[in-house]
Scaffold this active site. Structure first.
Site, PDB file in Angstrom:
ATOM      1  N   CYS A 323      37.788  48.767  40.619  1.00  0.00           N
ATOM      2  CA  CYS A 323      38.124  47.757  41.336  1.00  0.00           C
ATOM      3  C   CYS A 323      39.328  47.985  42.144  1.00  0.00           C
ATOM      4  CB  CYS A 323      38.125  46.424  40.645  1.00  0.00           C
ATOM      5  SG  CYS A 323      38.397  44.892  41.729  1.00  0.00           S
ATOM      6  N   ASP A 324      39.488  48.967  43.131  1.00  0.00           N
ATOM      7  CA  ASP A 324      40.682  49.454  43.797  1.00  0.00           C
ATOM      8  C   ASP A 324      40.127  49.955  45.065  1.00  0.00           C
ATOM      9  OD1 ASP A 324      43.724  50.913  42.953  1.00  0.00           O
ATOM     10  OD2 ASP A 324      42.609  51.359  44.679  1.00  0.00           O
TER      11      ASP A 324
END
Ligand SMILES: Cc1ncc(COP(=O)(O)O)c(C=O)c1O
Length: 376
Positions: A323-324
């Site tokens: 989640c980056d």
């Protein structure tokens, strides 16, 4: 075994569920073949595998059994090769700036050749590896290399002469020069230029009565990603001609391949974990991203992606699982649109992949699996 056949075998094993994603399949046959070719065009040259490219114990074992030496930069890399029973004369360290504990440990284990490019490093070597053989890292042009190393390492001509003189005065056995044309180098001229510069430095060094006998030409030999590359024979033919021109009296040549030896020998087996149609295109998320294996994508290395599915190729934006927002592998991939759960192979993934991987966001480190031909 060529790389296409190996990729086909990996695809077959993945389909059978015998290679579970995420994993990196490595072909020992390809590594052995590359080990046999590297240096073959430079009679007398000694080859030291740069362990940083892929430090998997089984990979390192294959290289050791092929009879190559090793270039190491840390206690952990050194321990790996020591545990395989590799003699210390087959180990060198060419990182110009090394941790003091590592220098002492390597010296204690019989490693004799180190690189330096600063006075502070000479001082460390004098204290922690007295009497060692030392080579200066000369800065050379890195144009034409997809992964340049200049800037961080190497000194220009003038400081290099001063450093060699300083090393000699301080009691080190200053024996020569080391350079690196940059990783994934496809510009043959770079080796020519670098060898010419090294010869000029050797001539200067004569004035300080240096026993100049070693020329370490580093790594840089390329692996086959998307763009065409010269063959190892073409590279070594060019190097041999430059050596004949600039070192007619001969010189001890050392080569430190990393990417060339293991890059083409690796295929990532990954799985699609999600898809999304967004304004800028079709996003495909797989279970290996820039934080757990594809860090070099951030620096511009582009891979070939092969979904195990037939169909028309479309443009995909390929991204990793975390989640980056930085976890984007390639925004311009042309491949058959995969479905969630599909396997996607990534070719030429054997170098500088798993060694960089971290467990960021809880995603697993891809397993490395050495796939012998007998598994097919
Ligand atoms: C000192 C040294 N030697 C050898 C290598 C291996 O280079 P390559 O992977 O381009 O062959 C590197 C790579 O960074 C290096 O720093």
């Amino acid at each position: 075994m060529d790389r296409d056949r190996f990729a086909e075998h990996v695809a077959a094993l993945a389909r059978l569920g015998r290679l579970q994603p995420p994993c990196l399949a490595m072909s020992p046959t390809i590594i052995r073949d590359k080990a046999a070719r590297c240096g073959a065009g430079l009679p007398g040259a000694r080859v030291f595998y740069a362990v940083k490219a892929n430090d998997d114990p089984e990979v390192v074992r294959v290289v050791a059994e092929a009879g190559l030496g090793f270039e190491v930069g840390s206690v952990s890399e050194l321990n790996e090769v020591v545990h395989l029973g590799v003699a210390p004369e087959r180990v060198i360290s060419s990182n110009p700036i090394k941790a003091p504990e590592f220098i002492a440990y390597a010296h204690q284990h019989g490693v004799r050749m180190f690189t330096f490019d600063s006075r502070a490093e000479v001082d460390k070597l004098v204290k922690l590896a007295p009497g060692c053989e030392a080579v200066v890292r000369l800065a050379v042009p890195n144009e034409g290399s997809d992964w340049p190393l200049s800037g961080k390492f190497g000194v220009d001509f003038g400081p290099a002469v001063e450093l060699l003189a300083y090393a000699k005065v301080r009691g080190l056995n200053a024996v020569g020069i080391n350079f690196h044309v940059g990783s994934q180098c496809t510009n043959l001229q770079s080796w020519d230029t670098a060898i010419g510069l090294a010869a000029k430095l050797r001539d200067e060094a004569r004035d300080i009565a240096l026993d100049f006998r070693v020329l370490n030409i580093g790594g840089g030999y390329p692996a086959q990603y998307l763009k065409p590359i010269p063959t190892v024979d073409e590279i070594e033919d060019r190097i041999a001609k430059a050596l004949a021109r600039w070192f007619p009296g001969g010189v001890e040549v050392l080569i430190e391949p990393g990417r060339y030896l293991v890059g083409d020998a690796g295929v990532f087996v990954t799985r699609v974990i999600g898809k999304a149609q967004r304004q800028d295109g079709l996003w495909v998320m797989i279970d290996v991203g820039v934080f757990n294996g594809l860090a070099e994508a951030l620096g511009g290395i582009r891979y070939e992606f092969v979904p195990l599915r037939e169909g028309r190729k479309v443009r995909c934006i390929l991204a990793g699982p975390s989640c980056d927002g930085f976890d984007v592998i390639d925004r311009e991939v042309q491949m058959v649109e995969p479905e969630v759960g599909d396997i996607v192979l990534i070719r030429t993934a054997g170098a500088y992949t798993t060694v960089y991987a971290a467990r960021f966001n809880g995603f697993p480190l891809p397993m490395v699996k050495v796939v012998e031909d007998t598994m097919f």
